[in-house]
Enzyme design. Structure first.
Site, PDB file in Angstrom:
ATOM      1  CG  LEU A  75      -1.929  -1.219   1.193  1.00 39.71           C
ATOM      2  CD1 LEU A  75      -2.822  -1.185   2.416  1.00 39.71           C
ATOM      3  CD2 LEU A  75      -2.755  -1.284  -0.078  1.00 39.71           C
ATOM      4  CB  CYS A  76       4.458   1.962  -0.176  1.00 44.71           C
ATOM      5  SG  CYS A  76       4.908   1.663   1.529  1.00 44.71           S
ATOM      6  CG  HIS A  77       1.074   6.721  -2.085  1.00 51.51           C
ATOM      7  ND1 HIS A  77       0.794   6.568  -0.750  1.00 51.51           N
ATOM      8  CD2 HIS A  77      -0.102   7.020  -2.690  1.00 51.51           C
ATOM      9  CE1 HIS A  77      -0.493   6.768  -0.544  1.00 51.51           C
ATOM     10  NE2 HIS A  77      -1.062   7.040  -1.700  1.00 51.51           N
ATOM     11  CG  MET A 113       6.454   2.578   4.960  1.00 54.98           C
ATOM     12  SD  MET A 113       6.744   1.535   6.406  1.00 54.98           S
ATOM     13  CE  MET A 113       7.178  -0.017   5.649  1.00 54.98           C
ATOM     14  CD  GLU A 114       9.129   5.280   0.623  1.00 59.20           C
ATOM     15  OE1 GLU A 114       8.238   4.918  -0.163  1.00 59.20           O
ATOM     16  OE2 GLU A 114       8.859   5.750   1.750  1.00 59.20           O
ATOM     17  CG  ASP A 128      23.250 -12.599  -0.495  1.00 58.65           C
ATOM     18  OD1 ASP A 128      23.000 -13.825  -0.502  1.00 58.65           O
ATOM     19  OD2 ASP A 128      23.655 -11.989  -1.496  1.00 58.65           O
TER      20      ASP A 128
END
EC number: 4.6.1.17
Length: 159
Positions: A75-77, A113-114, A128
């Site tokens: 739901l992030c833009h 969020m970014e 990794d």
């Protein structure tokens, strides 16, 4: 459930409509940590890891991740980021790497969020690249440190 901006009155998830919001300068900082054995950290710090420069690779991965957050979090833009910065610091006394990300834009929705995604993916990239020498590394303490701009104003996490 109406307190959640992404949930409507029927309990359905939707992307928030930001079209009526004011465009403001928004910035967010986040951090993450990767705990590891002293020998693993030494490989990173000395630059002798057989896969190459772990910090440079993690930095680029974090930057790419910030730009793709809208693709990863449903739901992030999609955002036109004006700045993404990822800093990595070896804290040898505690056998860990600290990652701090900063994201910035002038827009109608925040960049928390970014910033969180950038820090998280940088940490995953370290894992990794180093998993061949140590599988029990621990990624943790991913959190928002600070955010500015927008209707909700300034937030700063406790130290």
């Amino acid at each position: 459930m109406s307190n959640f901006t992404h949930i409507n009155a029927s309990g359905e998830a939707n992307m928030v409509d930001v079209s009526a919001k004011q465009e403001t300068v928004r910035e967010a900082r986040a951090e993450a940590f990767v705990h590891m054995a002293p020998e693993t950290l030494e490989l990173i710090v000395s630059g002798s890891h057989h896969k190459g420069d772990v910090f440079a690779t993690a930095r680029i991965a974090g930057i790419q991740a910030a730009k793709k957050t809208w693709d990863l979090i449903p739901l992030c833009h999609p955002l036109l980021l004006s700045k993404v910065e990822v800093q990595l610091e070896a804290i040898e006394a505690e056998n860990m790497v600290r990652i701090e990300s900063v994201c910035k834009l002038a827009g109608k929705t925040g960049v928390e969020m970014e910033a969180l995604t950038a820090a998280s993916v940088a940490a995953l990239t370290i894992y990794d690249m180093c998993k061949a020498v140590q599988k029990d590394m621990v990624i943790g303490q991913v959190r928002l440190l600070e955010k500015t701009g927008g209707k909700s104003g300034h937030f700063k996490a406790d130290a």
